[in-house]
Motif scaffolding. Structure first.
Motif, mmCIF file in Angstrom:
data_model
loop_
_atom_site.group_PDB
_atom_site.id
_atom_site.type_symbol
_atom_site.label_atom_id
_atom_site.label_comp_id
_atom_site.label_asym_id
_atom_site.label_seq_id
_atom_site.Cartn_x
_atom_site.Cartn_y
_atom_site.Cartn_z
ATOM 1 N N ALA A 42 0.796 -1.221 0.000
ATOM 2 C CA ALA A 42 0.000 0.000 0.000
ATOM 3 C C ALA A 42 0.834 1.279 0.000
ATOM 4 C CB ALA A 42 -0.966 -0.020 1.187
ATOM 5 N N PRO A 43 1.957 1.356 0.751
ATOM 6 C CA PRO A 43 2.745 2.596 0.696
ATOM 7 C C PRO A 43 3.194 2.955 -0.721
ATOM 8 C CG PRO A 43 3.420 1.294 2.575
ATOM 9 C CD PRO A 43 2.493 0.421 1.768
ATOM 10 N N TYR A 44 3.592 1.972 -1.484
ATOM 11 C CA TYR A 44 4.001 2.227 -2.867
ATOM 12 C C TYR A 44 2.833 2.801 -3.673
ATOM 13 C CZ TYR A 44 5.735 1.358 -7.590
ATOM 14 O OH TYR A 44 6.123 1.501 -8.896
ATOM 15 N N ALA A 45 1.652 2.190 -3.509
ATOM 16 C CA ALA A 45 0.479 2.653 -4.250
ATOM 17 C C ALA A 45 0.077 4.063 -3.845
ATOM 18 C CB ALA A 45 -0.678 1.679 -4.029
ATOM 19 N N VAL A 46 0.138 4.346 -2.552
ATOM 20 C CA VAL A 46 -0.249 5.681 -2.070
ATOM 21 C C VAL A 46 0.731 6.736 -2.571
ATOM 22 C CG1 VAL A 46 -0.552 7.124 -0.022
ATOM 23 C CG2 VAL A 46 -1.491 4.800 -0.062
ATOM 24 N N LEU A 47 2.022 6.449 -2.458
ATOM 25 C CA LEU A 47 3.015 7.422 -2.912
ATOM 26 C C LEU A 47 2.865 7.698 -4.401
ATOM 27 C CD1 LEU A 47 5.459 9.184 -2.279
ATOM 28 C CD2 LEU A 47 6.913 7.210 -2.777
ATOM 29 N N SER A 48 2.690 6.641 -5.185
ATOM 30 C CA SER A 48 2.518 6.809 -6.621
ATOM 31 C C SER A 48 1.303 7.690 -6.926
ATOM 32 C CB SER A 48 2.361 5.436 -7.286
ATOM 33 O OG SER A 48 2.107 5.559 -8.657
ATOM 34 N N THR A 49 0.211 7.447 -6.225
ATOM 35 C CA THR A 49 -1.014 8.213 -6.447
ATOM 36 C C THR A 49 -0.839 9.667 -6.045
ATOM 37 O OG1 THR A 49 -2.369 6.236 -6.108
ATOM 38 C CG2 THR A 49 -3.471 8.368 -5.882
ATOM 39 N N TRP A 50 -0.206 9.900 -4.913
ATOM 40 C CA TRP A 50 -0.015 11.274 -4.452
ATOM 41 C C TRP A 50 0.901 12.062 -5.376
ATOM 42 C CZ3 TRP A 50 0.620 10.922 1.627
ATOM 43 C CH2 TRP A 50 -0.625 10.604 2.182
ATOM 44 N N ILE A 51 1.913 11.393 -5.926
ATOM 45 C CA ILE A 51 2.781 12.070 -6.892
ATOM 46 C C ILE A 51 1.998 12.381 -8.160
ATOM 47 C CG2 ILE A 51 4.775 11.762 -8.409
ATOM 48 C CD1 ILE A 51 6.108 10.207 -6.120
ATOM 49 N N GLU A 52 1.279 11.400 -8.667
ATOM 50 C CA GLU A 52 0.522 11.577 -9.909
ATOM 51 C C GLU A 52 -0.515 12.688 -9.783
ATOM 52 O OE1 GLU A 52 -2.376 8.975 -12.913
ATOM 53 O OE2 GLU A 52 -1.641 8.106 -11.036
ATOM 54 N N ARG A 53 -1.199 12.746 -8.652
ATOM 55 C CA ARG A 53 -2.266 13.734 -8.462
ATOM 56 C C ARG A 53 -1.754 15.100 -8.016
ATOM 57 N NH1 ARG A 53 -6.667 10.000 -5.081
ATOM 58 N NH2 ARG A 53 -7.180 8.579 -6.799
ATOM 59 N N GLY A 54 -0.469 15.211 -7.745
ATOM 60 C CA GLY A 54 0.066 16.483 -7.286
ATOM 61 C C GLY A 54 -0.263 16.796 -5.844
ATOM 62 N N VAL A 55 -0.625 15.775 -5.070
ATOM 63 C CA VAL A 55 -0.902 15.984 -3.645
ATOM 64 C C VAL A 55 0.354 16.483 -2.934
ATOM 65 C CG1 VAL A 55 -1.524 14.804 -1.486
ATOM 66 C CG2 VAL A 55 -2.755 14.276 -3.601
ATOM 67 N N THR A 81 17.363 -0.448 -4.863
ATOM 68 C CA THR A 81 16.637 -0.857 -6.065
ATOM 69 C C THR A 81 15.229 -0.283 -6.160
ATOM 70 O OG1 THR A 81 15.854 -2.924 -5.035
ATOM 71 C CG2 THR A 81 17.952 -2.994 -6.230
ATOM 72 N N PHE A 82 14.693 0.246 -5.066
ATOM 73 C CA PHE A 82 13.388 0.900 -5.160
ATOM 74 C C PHE A 82 13.521 2.402 -5.388
ATOM 75 C CE2 PHE A 82 11.511 -3.020 -4.546
ATOM 76 C CZ PHE A 82 10.124 -2.926 -4.584
ATOM 77 N N ALA A 83 14.721 2.943 -5.209
ATOM 78 C CA ALA A 83 14.937 4.364 -5.484
ATOM 79 C C ALA A 83 14.620 4.727 -6.933
ATOM 80 C CB ALA A 83 16.368 4.752 -5.124
ATOM 81 N N PRO A 84 15.051 3.925 -7.934
ATOM 82 C CA PRO A 84 14.727 4.308 -9.315
ATOM 83 C C PRO A 84 13.237 4.311 -9.612
ATOM 84 C CG PRO A 84 15.845 2.174 -9.251
ATOM 85 C CD PRO A 84 15.973 2.773 -7.898
ATOM 86 N N LEU A 85 12.457 3.490 -8.898
ATOM 87 C CA LEU A 85 11.017 3.494 -9.125
ATOM 88 C C LEU A 85 10.405 4.830 -8.735
ATOM 89 C CD1 LEU A 85 9.868 -0.037 -7.884
ATOM 90 C CD2 LEU A 85 10.236 0.746 -10.224
ATOM 91 N N VAL A 86 10.845 5.375 -7.593
ATOM 92 C CA VAL A 86 10.317 6.661 -7.146
ATOM 93 C C VAL A 86 10.787 7.778 -8.077
ATOM 94 C CG1 VAL A 86 10.146 8.281 -5.227
ATOM 95 C CG2 VAL A 86 10.246 5.823 -4.766
ATOM 96 N N LEU A 87 12.042 7.736 -8.475
ATOM 97 C CA LEU A 87 12.534 8.736 -9.412
ATOM 98 C C LEU A 87 11.770 8.676 -10.734
ATOM 99 C CD1 LEU A 87 16.372 8.540 -8.765
ATOM 100 C CD2 LEU A 87 14.883 10.493 -8.304
ATOM 101 N N ASP A 88 11.432 7.488 -11.162
ATOM 102 C CA ASP A 88 10.643 7.330 -12.386
ATOM 103 C C ASP A 88 9.288 8.019 -12.236
ATOM 104 O OD1 ASP A 88 10.053 6.365 -14.973
ATOM 105 O OD2 ASP A 88 9.054 4.612 -14.147
ATOM 106 N N MET A 89 8.634 7.837 -11.082
ATOM 107 C CA MET A 89 7.358 8.507 -10.823
ATOM 108 C C MET A 89 7.520 10.024 -10.909
ATOM 109 S SD MET A 89 6.087 6.592 -7.365
ATOM 110 C CE MET A 89 6.268 4.840 -7.078
ATOM 111 N N LEU A 90 8.571 10.528 -10.293
ATOM 112 C CA LEU A 90 8.779 11.975 -10.219
ATOM 113 C C LEU A 90 9.059 12.576 -11.592
ATOM 114 C CD1 LEU A 90 10.970 12.010 -6.991
ATOM 115 C CD2 LEU A 90 8.632 12.884 -7.185
ATOM 116 N N VAL A 91 9.918 11.918 -12.358
ATOM 117 C CA VAL A 91 10.245 12.437 -13.689
ATOM 118 C C VAL A 91 9.024 12.374 -14.595
ATOM 119 C CG1 VAL A 91 11.736 12.160 -15.707
ATOM 120 C CG2 VAL A 91 12.676 11.845 -13.409
#
Length: 264
Positions: A42-55, A81-91
């Motif tokens: 769930a933390p991964y899903a929430v972070l991804s959603t908050w980044i996508e929505r501009g929360v 290895t999970f750092a690039p996933l977050v950077l991918d979301m941000l970029v």
């Protein structure tokens, strides 16, 4: 401890009784947790959603990206290895810092733990997660695509005793193919990155069993040849394949490199 599953079930609404800064700090820590149910749940899903929505506001997203870039030096494999996933979301959201590219460039070919999955840590995917970010950076207007192609070559020629599994080599091949769809590269740019691979492996006298890093390289380049021939789809879609720029030249050079390796 925050119940992230509950937040996810509530359409990722921000809890009224918590500060966003506190929650983002907790999410950042969760994405390095050794428990895969925490890190990849769930933390991964929430972070991804908050980044996508501009929360999460832009300044905090940039700070989060800096945290992920620094995490490439973390002693824990799952954190790296999970750092690039977050950077991918941000970029993908539109955030960018050239320092993130430099940090990724230093980490990717140097990473030695290439396990796709671990029984206790869950998914690790250093090569695959790195490939996703290489794809994202390689198509970013502020990043020289040739730089990412040479980074892929560095990853492929880095010595390892681990034969890639869990489709890691496929992810890297697709990432390279996606970078090669850019139309602002010359034919030389699109093919010269393969020269170090041919020089590195063509000079080796192959022993049996074939070394892991040679096997990884061969499998990656074979799929790249297919993608150069057929085109490459965006990840996770059924969209029509996009043609690689200078596809014929890429195919010819890949075939020559493969022949140089296997004929020995």
């Amino acid at each position: 401890m925050t119940d992230w599953s509950r937040i996810e079930a509530d359409d990722c609404a921000v809890p009224a009784d918590r500060s966003l800064e506190e929650l983002v700090r907790e999410l950042s820590a969760a994405l390095a947790d050794p428990d895969p149910s925490v890190r990849d749940g769930a933390p991964y899903a929430v972070l991804s959603t908050w980044i996508e929505r501009g929360v999460i506001p832009a300044p905090r997203r940039l700070a989060l990206g800096d945290e992920m870039a620094a995490r490439f030096l973390d002693p824990e494999i799952q954190a790296r290895t999970f750092a690039p996933l977050v950077l991918d979301m941000l970029v993908e959201k539109g955030d960018f810092n050239s320092a993130w590219v430099a940090a990724f460039e230093q980490w990717y070919p140097a990473e030695q733990d290439l396990r796709g999955h671990d029984e206790k840590l869950g998914w690790l995917h250093a090569v695959a997660h790195g490939a996703d970010l290489l794809d994202r950076f390689g198509r970013h207007p502020d990043v020289d695509p040739v730089r990412m192609l040479h980074l892929a070559a560095a990853r492929l020629t880095a010595p390892t005793d681990h034969v890639l599994d869990q489709l890691e080599d496929d992810r890297l091949a697709r990432a390279v193919a996606r970078v090669l769809t850019r139309t602002d590269m010359s034919e030389h740019d699109a093919t010269a990155w393969l020269d170090p691979i041919g020089a590195r492996f063509g000079a080796d006298r192959l022993s049996t069993p074939v070394p892991a890093h040679v096997t990884n390289c061969l499998r990656t380049l074979r799929l790249l040849y297919v993608l150069a021939d057929r085109g490459v789809r965006p990840p996770g879609t059924d969209a029509a394949p996009e043609a690689l720029h200078h596809a014929a030249a890429v195919k010819e050079r890949v075939a020559a490199v493969l022949d140089r390796i296997v004929k020995r």
